[in-house]
Write an enzyme that holds these catalytic residues in place. Structure first.
Site, short mmCIF file in Angstrom:
data_model
loop_
_atom_site.label_atom_id
_atom_site.label_comp_id
_atom_site.label_asym_id
_atom_site.label_seq_id
_atom_site.Cartn_x
_atom_site.Cartn_y
_atom_site.Cartn_z
N ALA A 117 103.78 89.39 -13.95
CA ALA A 117 102.57 88.54 -13.91
C ALA A 117 102.41 87.93 -12.53
CB ALA A 117 102.67 87.44 -14.97
N ILE B 110 99.26 91.01 -8.35
CA ILE B 110 98.72 92.35 -8.64
C ILE B 110 98.61 92.57 -10.15
CG2 ILE B 110 99.19 94.83 -8.39
CD1 ILE B 110 100.33 94.18 -5.60
N GLU C 124 106.37 89.15 -18.31
CA GLU C 124 106.89 88.54 -17.09
C GLU C 124 108.30 88.02 -17.36
OE1 GLU C 124 106.16 87.93 -13.70
OE2 GLU C 124 108.16 87.07 -13.92
N VAL D 188 111.64 93.38 -19.20
CA VAL D 188 111.58 94.77 -19.66
C VAL D 188 112.94 95.43 -19.43
CG1 VAL D 188 110.50 97.01 -19.27
CG2 VAL D 188 109.10 94.93 -19.31
N VAL E 56 105.74 94.94 -10.23
CA VAL E 56 106.89 94.05 -10.00
C VAL E 56 107.09 93.74 -8.51
CG1 VAL E 56 108.10 94.74 -12.11
CG2 VAL E 56 108.47 96.03 -10.00
N ARG F 164 106.39 94.57 -4.16
CA ARG F 164 106.34 95.68 -3.20
C ARG F 164 107.59 95.66 -2.33
NH1 ARG F 164 101.73 98.24 -2.84
NH2 ARG F 164 101.94 98.75 -0.63
N ASP G 289 103.79 93.59 6.27
CA ASP G 289 104.58 93.70 5.05
C ASP G 289 106.00 94.20 5.29
OD1 ASP G 289 102.41 92.91 3.58
OD2 ASP G 289 102.40 94.65 2.23
N HIS H 199 74.55 69.96 -0.78
CA HIS H 199 74.35 69.79 -2.23
C HIS H 199 73.24 70.71 -2.72
CE1 HIS H 199 73.99 67.92 -6.14
NE2 HIS H 199 72.68 67.91 -5.96
P1 FAD Z 1 99.97 98.56 5.01
O1 FAD Z 1 98.62 98.10 4.68
O2 FAD Z 1 100.90 98.95 3.97
O3 FAD Z 1 99.83 99.63 6.15
C1 FAD Z 1 100.92 100.32 6.66
C2 FAD Z 1 100.45 101.67 7.13
O4 FAD Z 1 101.50 102.31 7.83
C3 FAD Z 1 100.05 102.62 6.00
O5 FAD Z 1 98.76 103.10 6.24
C4 FAD Z 1 101.08 103.74 6.07
O6 FAD Z 1 100.53 105.02 5.78
C5 FAD Z 1 101.48 103.68 7.53
N1 FAD Z 1 102.81 104.21 7.79
C6 FAD Z 1 103.98 103.85 7.19
N2 FAD Z 1 105.01 104.51 7.75
C7 FAD Z 1 104.48 105.29 8.70
C8 FAD Z 1 105.02 106.21 9.62
N3 FAD Z 1 106.34 106.44 9.69
N4 FAD Z 1 104.17 106.87 10.45
C9 FAD Z 1 102.84 106.66 10.40
N5 FAD Z 1 102.27 105.79 9.56
C10 FAD Z 1 103.08 105.12 8.73
N6 FAD Z 1 96.63 91.27 0.28
C11 FAD Z 1 95.72 90.31 0.53
O7 FAD Z 1 95.84 89.61 1.52
N7 FAD Z 1 94.63 90.13 -0.30
C12 FAD Z 1 94.44 90.88 -1.41
O8 FAD Z 1 93.46 90.69 -2.14
C13 FAD Z 1 95.39 91.89 -1.71
N8 FAD Z 1 95.24 92.67 -2.79
C14 FAD Z 1 96.12 93.68 -3.02
C15 FAD Z 1 95.93 94.48 -4.13
C16 FAD Z 1 96.80 95.52 -4.39
C17 FAD Z 1 96.57 96.39 -5.61
C18 FAD Z 1 97.88 95.78 -3.49
C19 FAD Z 1 98.81 96.93 -3.74
C20 FAD Z 1 98.08 94.98 -2.38
C21 FAD Z 1 97.21 93.92 -2.14
N9 FAD Z 1 97.38 93.07 -1.04
C22 FAD Z 1 96.48 92.06 -0.81
C23 FAD Z 1 98.51 93.24 -0.09
C24 FAD Z 1 98.03 93.93 1.18
O9 FAD Z 1 97.50 95.20 0.85
C25 FAD Z 1 99.18 94.09 2.16
O10 FAD Z 1 99.77 92.82 2.39
C26 FAD Z 1 98.69 94.63 3.49
O11 FAD Z 1 98.11 95.90 3.33
C27 FAD Z 1 99.84 94.73 4.50
O12 FAD Z 1 99.38 95.25 5.70
P2 FAD Z 1 100.32 96.09 6.66
O13 FAD Z 1 99.44 96.53 7.79
O14 FAD Z 1 101.54 95.35 6.96
O15 FAD Z 1 100.78 97.34 5.81
P1 AMP Z 2 104.84 89.82 -7.38
O1 AMP Z 2 106.09 90.00 -6.57
O2 AMP Z 2 104.08 88.55 -7.11
O3 AMP Z 2 103.94 91.03 -7.35
O4 AMP Z 2 105.31 89.68 -8.90
C1 AMP Z 2 106.10 90.63 -9.56
C2 AMP Z 2 106.60 89.99 -10.85
O5 AMP Z 2 107.26 90.98 -11.65
C3 AMP Z 2 107.60 88.88 -10.63
O6 AMP Z 2 107.08 87.68 -11.16
C4 AMP Z 2 108.85 89.34 -11.36
O7 AMP Z 2 109.51 88.28 -12.02
C5 AMP Z 2 108.29 90.33 -12.38
N1 AMP Z 2 109.30 91.29 -12.86
C6 AMP Z 2 110.22 91.96 -12.14
N2 AMP Z 2 111.02 92.75 -12.92
C7 AMP Z 2 110.59 92.57 -14.21
C8 AMP Z 2 110.99 93.08 -15.49
N3 AMP Z 2 112.03 93.95 -15.64
N4 AMP Z 2 110.31 92.68 -16.60
C9 AMP Z 2 109.28 91.80 -16.48
N5 AMP Z 2 108.87 91.28 -15.30
C10 AMP Z 2 109.49 91.65 -14.17
#
Ligand code: FAD
Ligand code: AMP
Length: 470
Positions: free
Chosen positions: A187, A190, A209, A243, A275, A277, A317, A449
């Site tokens: 929970a 994502i 969760e 889980v 769970v 990233r 990230d 307002h």
């Molecule tokens: P990424 O966006 O992961 O980009 C990294 C890039 O590096 C990728 O394109 C990958 O292909 C490339 N790469 C990796 N290794 C190599 C390599 N060896 N050679 C060449 N290329 C490579 N964040 C928010 O702030 N707001 C949101 O609303 C939000 N919603 C999300 C919803 C979902 C479903 C998910 C999964 C994530 C969400 N996030 C959100 C998180 C956000 O997407 C990440 O924090 C963000 O994309 C991180 O940016 P980054 O540039 O560090 O990495």
């Molecule tokens: P987030 O890191 O914000 O995307 O949240 C991921 C969530 O998944 C966290 O709150 C974790 O506690 C939860 N989580 C991780 N492993 C398990 C599991 N085995 N069963 C239920 N929830 C989990």
């Protein structure tokens, strides 16, 4: 060998923004990106544009309109017979993604950033090897290297992803039909967003969760209220539910979990593993140039994102800190500005958190509990959207704004919004905190307002016990 001032590995919001800013600052810049879309075409934008922020918001918006038509249009005097065409919804989502990723390619052209399509790895601390999709290898020289390789969905052994019955966030953005029953593991941000999308479209959603607290890092009052509202909407959020196993039986997934020490089991049409990233740092050649990763795989960096080896930096990230697109972008900008001799500063405390449920949940700075635990004496002011004229007109009266201020000097320590457009409202709070502002500063600022932002104004007045409308 081609040589560049800066080679960025990864074209997500961390890497592509850094590359554009570097080019603006006069650096000869290349960005290595390996991502390919479903038709095998190379694309920029990373997780955020392709399978993260943008497609999830596209589906959240569509499902929000759908729920409005089904549940709230009537009270506005609108009679509508709404049905969802999942294929058209997905095609629209894809169009949004394609337009934006092509936009980044255009920005690269405009700023003269060279896009090296392929997999990047460090050949040394000043050379990058690029392997294209057809296996061709080229090596380029770089005065500076920025690792921005992002992250991928984390997995747990009890729920192996097959992208059919048990999917990760990428799979959950791509369902071609609304599952009748959907289990979500986790929970977090994502899990709540994707669970909301499919619930609004008609799925019965159960979120499992493991932790006992809902949104453990949010302010307790906000988390409690959000839990209540989301549960009322029909999201069945089970806390303390860990889980332990899953298995596909026929066309269903059986999920075993432990709840308060007792073994439970439930069947779903589909299960989403949400769970968290994990950093994407394997196969990058980090070890061979002496760059350390921590036990979870994050690149170890100092406060300026320096890896400690040569001129190699890492952001987004794949390093410590919140896994958020705006954090990645700002980190990237600050690294290249520092390389260019500027003195940028990024305050992690002021990175806003946003959850795009409805009502939305957004906060910046400390919760009341965190501020108190840190030894601060606090004064809090809150204001419910129920008492906001604009919220009433919209028909969106759930939630509140809460401001946590220092009781001694009135400085704003945290702002927490649960309500309509919280994602936009939080920007005022970030700006005020960035300038070291006080609750009184917000209270003395004229707010238009009728706006939702008046709720922020009233919460600031409430810190001093002088809210007008509540
Ligand atoms: P990424 O966006 O992961 O980009 C990294 C890039 O590096 C990728 O394109 C990958 O292909 C490339 N790469 C990796 N290794 C190599 C390599 N060896 N050679 C060449 N290329 C490579 N964040 C928010 O702030 N707001 C949101 O609303 C939000 N919603 C999300 C919803 C979902 C479903 C998910 C999964 C994530 C969400 N996030 C959100 C998180 C956000 O997407 C990440 O924090 C963000 O994309 C991180 O940016 P980054 O540039 O560090 O990495
Ligand atoms: P987030 O890191 O914000 O995307 O949240 C991921 C969530 O998944 C966290 O709150 C974790 O506690 C939860 N989580 C991780 N492993 C398990 C599991 N085995 N069963 C239920 N929830 C989990």
């Amino acid at each position: 060998m081609d040589s560049y001032d800066l080679v960025v590995i990864g074209g997500g919001p961390g890497g592509y923004v850094a590359a554009i800013r570097a080019a603006q600052l006069g650096m000869k810049t290349a960005c290595v990106e390996r991502w390919q879309n479903a038709s095998g075409k190379g694309v920029l934008g990373g997780t955020c544009l392709n399978v993260g922020c943008i497609p999830s918001k596209a589906l959240l918006d569509t499902s929000h309109h759908f729920e409005f038509l089904r549940q709230h249009a009537k009270e506005h005097g609108i009679d509508a017979d709404a049905r969802i065409d999942v294929a058209r919804m997905q095609a629209r989502k894809q169009k949004v993604v394609t337009t934006l990723t092509q936009g980044i390619a255009a920005l690269f052209k405009k700023n003269k950033v060279t896009w090296l399509a392929g997999n990047g790895s460090l050949a040394s601390s000043d050379t990058v090897c690029v392997t294209s999709a057809d296996g061709k290898q080229t090596t380029v020289a770089a005065r500076y290297i920025l690792v921005a390789t992002g992250s991928v969905p984390a997995t747990i052994p009890p729920a192996p992803v097959d992208q059919k019955f048990i999917v990760d966030s990428t799979g959950a953005l791509d369902f071609d039909a609304v599952p009748t029953t959907l289990g979500v593991i986790g929970a977090g941000v994502i899990g709540l967003e994707l669970g909301s999308v499919w619930r609004r479209l008609g799925a019965e959603v159960v979120i499992l969760e493991a932790l006992p607290d809902f949104l453990a890092t949010a302010d307790r009052q906000i988390a409690k209220e959000a839990h209540k509202i989301l549960a009322k909407q029909g999201l069945d959020i089970r806390l303390g539910a860990k889980v332990t196993a899953t298995r596909v039986e026929g066309e269903m997934v059986v999920v075993d979990y432990e709840l308060s020490g007792s073994a439970q089991s439930q069947c779903f049409d589909r299960v989403v593993v949400a769970v968290g990233r994990k950093p994407c740092t394997t196969g990058l050649g980090l070890e061979q140039v002496g760059i350390a990763t921590d036990p979870r795989g994050f690149v170890v960096v100092d406060e300026h994102c320096h890896t400690g080896v040569g001129n190699v930096f890492a952001i987004g990230d794949c390093v410590r800190g919140p896994m958020l697109a705006h954090k990645a972008s700002e980190e990237g900008v600050s690294v290249v500005e520092r390389i260019a001799g500027q003195k940028p500063h990024l305050d992690f405390r002021l990175v806003p958190w946003i959850i795009y449920t409805w009502p939305e949940i957004a906060w910046v700075g400390d919760s009341e509990q965190a501020a108190t635990a840190a030894g601060r004496r606090v004064r809090c002011g809150s204001f419910p959207f129920m008492a906001s004229g604009r919220a009433r007109a919209m028909g969106d009266t759930e939630g509140l704004v809460k401001i946590v201020a220092d009781a001694d000097d009135d400085s704003v320590l945290g702002v927490h919004v649960l309500g309509p457009n919280a994602s936009e409202l939080i920007a005022e709070a970030v700006a005020v905190m960035e300038f070291g502002g006080s609750a009184e500063d917000i209270a003395r600022t004229v707010h238009g307002h009728p706006t939702l932002a008046e709720a922020v104004h009233e919460a600031a007045l409430a810190v001093d016990g002088r809210a007008i409308h509540f």
